[in-house]
Scaffold this motif. Structure first.
Motif, PDB file in Angstrom:
ATOM      1  N   THR A 119       0.677  34.579 140.559  1.00 51.07           N
ATOM      2  CA  THR A 119       1.513  33.794 141.271  1.00 51.07           C
ATOM      3  C   THR A 119       1.387  32.575 141.153  1.00 51.07           C
ATOM      4  N   GLU A 120      -0.084  31.903 142.251  1.00 52.31           N
ATOM      5  CA  GLU A 120      -0.119  30.777 142.132  1.00 52.31           C
ATOM      6  C   GLU A 120      -1.048  29.535 141.125  1.00 52.31           C
ATOM      7  N   GLY A 121      -1.611  30.763 140.406  1.00 51.67           N
ATOM      8  CA  GLY A 121      -2.352  30.116 139.120  1.00 51.67           C
ATOM      9  C   GLY A 121      -3.493  29.960 139.415  1.00 51.67           C
ATOM     10  N   GLN A 122      -4.799  31.091 140.148  1.00 51.02           N
ATOM     11  CA  GLN A 122      -5.515  31.460 140.328  1.00 51.02           C
ATOM     12  C   GLN A 122      -6.636  32.405 139.272  1.00 51.02           C
ATOM     13  N   CYS A 123      -5.471  32.398 138.173  1.00 52.47           N
ATOM     14  CA  CYS A 123      -6.155  33.045 137.369  1.00 52.47           C
ATOM     15  C   CYS A 123      -6.419  32.266 135.866  1.00 52.47           C
ATOM     16  N   ASN A 124      -6.309  30.920 135.908  1.00 54.97           N
ATOM     17  CA  ASN A 124      -6.029  29.976 134.826  1.00 54.97           C
ATOM     18  C   ASN A 124      -7.060  29.252 135.388  1.00 54.97           C
ATOM     19  N   VAL A 125      -8.045  30.116 134.693  1.00 48.65           N
ATOM     20  CA  VAL A 125      -9.490  30.043 134.392  1.00 48.65           C
ATOM     21  C   VAL A 125     -10.087  29.594 132.175  1.00 48.65           C
ATOM     22  N   SER A 126      -8.934  29.605 132.457  1.00 49.66           N
ATOM     23  CA  SER A 126      -9.546  29.099 130.925  1.00 49.66           C
ATOM     24  C   SER A 126     -10.169  28.427 130.195  1.00 49.66           C
ATOM     25  N   SER A 127     -10.075  27.408 130.549  1.00 56.04           N
ATOM     26  CA  SER A 127     -10.260  26.009 130.338  1.00 56.04           C
ATOM     27  C   SER A 127     -12.011  25.401 131.118  1.00 56.04           C
ATOM     28  N   TRP A 128     -12.394  27.065 132.058  1.00 56.28           N
ATOM     29  CA  TRP A 128     -13.355  26.149 132.650  1.00 56.28           C
ATOM     30  C   TRP A 128     -14.456  26.934 131.610  1.00 56.28           C
ATOM     31  N   ASN A 129     -15.606  25.792 131.915  1.00 52.89           N
ATOM     32  CA  ASN A 129     -16.714  26.009 130.595  1.00 52.89           C
ATOM     33  C   ASN A 129     -17.920  26.014 131.810  1.00 52.89           C
ATOM     34  N   ASN A 130     -19.507  26.194 130.914  1.00 54.95           N
ATOM     35  CA  ASN A 130     -20.859  25.676 131.787  1.00 54.95           C
ATOM     36  C   ASN A 130     -20.736  26.766 133.099  1.00 54.95           C
ATOM     37  N   ILE A 131     -19.786  27.718 133.338  1.00 53.12           N
ATOM     38  CA  ILE A 131     -19.976  28.016 134.887  1.00 53.12           C
ATOM     39  C   ILE A 131     -21.018  28.811 135.055  1.00 53.12           C
ATOM     40  N   ILE A 132     -21.272  29.135 136.485  1.00 56.27           N
ATOM     41  CA  ILE A 132     -22.651  30.101 136.658  1.00 56.27           C
ATOM     42  C   ILE A 132     -22.255  31.009 137.795  1.00 56.27           C
ATOM     43  N   GLN A 133     -21.398  30.855 138.419  1.00 59.61           N
ATOM     44  CA  GLN A 133     -21.144  31.288 139.544  1.00 59.61           C
ATOM     45  C   GLN A 133     -19.292  31.002 140.218  1.00 59.61           C
ATOM     46  N   VAL A 134     -18.476  32.358 140.135  1.00 60.89           N
ATOM     47  CA  VAL A 134     -17.354  32.392 140.917  1.00 60.89           C
ATOM     48  C   VAL A 134     -16.518  33.072 141.905  1.00 60.89           C
ATOM     49  N   SER A 135     -16.133  32.672 142.670  1.00 60.54           N
ATOM     50  CA  SER A 135     -15.396  33.089 144.323  1.00 60.54           C
ATOM     51  C   SER A 135     -14.177  33.462 143.996  1.00 60.54           C
ATOM     52  N   ALA A 136     -13.593  34.080 144.169  1.00 63.29           N
ATOM     53  CA  ALA A 136     -12.137  34.421 144.469  1.00 63.29           C
ATOM     54  C   ALA A 136     -11.700  35.120 146.253  1.00 63.29           C
ATOM     55  N   GLY A 137     -10.712  33.942 146.344  1.00 62.19           N
ATOM     56  CA  GLY A 137     -10.121  34.303 148.017  1.00 62.19           C
ATOM     57  C   GLY A 137      -8.644  34.545 147.316  1.00 62.19           C
ATOM     58  N   ASP A 138      -7.920  35.006 148.065  1.00 66.57           N
ATOM     59  CA  ASP A 138      -6.008  35.158 148.491  1.00 66.57           C
ATOM     60  C   ASP A 138      -5.661  35.126 147.042  1.00 66.57           C
ATOM     61  N   TRP A 139      -5.250  33.388 147.151  1.00 70.90           N
ATOM     62  CA  TRP A 139      -4.865  32.670 146.241  1.00 70.90           C
ATOM     63  C   TRP A 139      -5.272  31.822 145.552  1.00 70.90           C
ATOM     64  N   HIS A 140      -6.886  31.883 145.290  1.00 73.17           N
ATOM     65  CA  HIS A 140      -7.611  30.621 144.774  1.00 73.17           C
ATOM     66  C   HIS A 140      -8.311  30.979 144.232  1.00 73.17           C
ATOM     67  N   THR A 141      -8.989  30.361 143.091  1.00 69.37           N
ATOM     68  CA  THR A 141     -10.490  30.950 142.750  1.00 69.37           C
ATOM     69  C   THR A 141     -11.712  29.594 142.859  1.00 69.37           C
ATOM     70  N   LEU A 142     -12.554  29.517 142.826  1.00 69.37           N
ATOM     71  CA  LEU A 142     -14.112  28.599 142.631  1.00 69.37           C
ATOM     72  C   LEU A 142     -14.156  29.230 141.773  1.00 69.37           C
ATOM     73  N   GLY A 143     -15.128  28.059 140.792  1.00 64.39           N
ATOM     74  CA  GLY A 143     -16.650  28.350 139.879  1.00 64.39           C
ATOM     75  C   GLY A 143     -16.819  27.174 140.091  1.00 64.39           C
ATOM     76  N   LEU A 144     -18.248  27.735 140.328  1.00 70.05           N
ATOM     77  CA  LEU A 144     -20.006  26.679 140.698  1.00 70.05           C
ATOM     78  C   LEU A 144     -20.114  26.607 139.188  1.00 70.05           C
ATOM     79  N   SER A 145     -20.273  25.233 138.332  1.00 68.05           N
ATOM     80  CA  SER A 145     -20.909  24.610 137.408  1.00 68.05           C
ATOM     81  C   SER A 145     -22.585  24.381 136.848  1.00 68.05           C
ATOM     82  N   ILE A 146     -22.957  24.882 136.492  1.00 66.77           N
ATOM     83  CA  ILE A 146     -24.069  24.703 136.035  1.00 66.77           C
ATOM     84  C   ILE A 146     -25.252  23.279 136.445  1.00 66.77           C
ATOM     85  N   ASN A 147     -24.222  22.401 136.571  1.00 69.13           N
ATOM     86  CA  ASN A 147     -25.033  20.905 137.170  1.00 69.13           C
ATOM     87  C   ASN A 147     -24.153  20.943 138.675  1.00 69.13           C
TER      88      ASN A 147
END
Length: 275
Positions: A119-147
């Motif tokens: 609903t809030e775009g929390q799954c809009n992650v298909s463009s992310w790259n070079n990610i090594i870790q993720v964390s999902a909140g209620d309505w948002h998502t974080l991604g940690l890149s290798i750099n």
């Protein structure tokens, strides 16, 4: 970058259930099982686990659990109203996390996939790259890149995905309306809702692992102590006497930890959770 996530992920606090990974890499679950989120008896060879954690004012049974196997496959149980546990065909996964009604996974090639409510775009992650870790909140998502930089997707009403200027990060944690980042020097950055001093972490040092709950934040120190800040109406931040802790996780209105003797400690509301 070796974030050593698995070392500190032997327990995961959900809204009203907890997951505990045992030494044989099997999982036990305790607490509310309204939607089958504790049906993990057949899980085996689990590397990482995540229990869906929701804002406590919501339906406390509306959660799910996911587990990442050493083979790179993913298993899930619990509420599947939005397809959030349709993860059985995921392969080559290196990290997973589940939020309120979505699940996110990182593949070996650094790409990210997400499933569930968007609903809030929390799954809009298909463009992310070079990610090594993720964390999902209620309505948002974080991604940690290798750099060491961080990306965010989803709801940003409280600035919880204002992470574009973060750098030198080695671990991330998304809560209800706030986000935490652990820097390589053991200090912490935070953004988002700070109504209850949830983001007052400027003086934290020597942190090795972070966990963001609904309205509180906890950090595991190198010495095995636990620091906490935020809403404390149920005593969820009363962790100052904990010692020799090896892993910790913040739930909705409680905190759970495991010490080196594998004893479980709970601060806060344990009405639904008996371990």
């Amino acid at each position: 970058m070796n974030v050593m996530r698995g070392q500190y992920k032997r327990i995961s606090a959900g809204s009203r259930h907890v997951l505990i990974r045992e030494k044989d890499n099997k999982v036990i679950a305790k607490g509310n099982n309204k939607n089958g989120q504790c049906n993990v008896d057949l899980w085996s060879n689990i590397k990482l686990l995540s229990a869906g954690n929701v804002h406590k004012a919501r339906n406390t049974g509306n959660t799910h659990s996911v587990g990442l196997m050493h083979s790179g496959s993913v298993i899930g149980s619990g509420n599947n109203q939005h397809g959030q546990i349709d993860v059985h065909d995921w392969q080559n996964v290196i990290d997973i996390d589940c939020g309120w009604m979505h699940t996110v996974g990182v593949l070996k090639n650094g790409s990210v996939q997400a499933i569930g409510r968007n609903t809030e775009g929390q799954c809009n992650v298909s463009s992310w790259n070079n990610i090594i870790q993720v964390s999902a909140g209620d309505w948002h998502t974080l991604g940690l890149s290798i750099n060491g930089s961080v990306v965010g997707a989803g709801n940003n009403t409280r600035g919880q995905i204002n992470v574009s200027d973060w750098n030198h990060i080695k671990q991330i944690s998304a809560g209800y309306l706030h986000s935490l980042g652990l820097k390589q020097d053991g200090t912490v950055v935070a953004t988002g809702d700070n109504k209850y001093a949830t983001c007052d972490i400027e003086d934290w040092k020597n942190i090795v692992y972070l966990s963001a709950g609904s309205y509180h934040s906890v950090g595991l120190t190198q010495s095995g102590n636990v620091v906490a800040t935020g809403k404390n109406d149920n005593g969820q931040c009363d962790t100052t006497e904990w010692e020799n802790i090896i892993c910790v996780s913040a739930g909705s209105d409680y905190t759970i930890g495991m010490n080196k003797d594998e004893e479980i400690l709970i601060a806060g509301n344990d009405e639904w959770i008996s371990v």
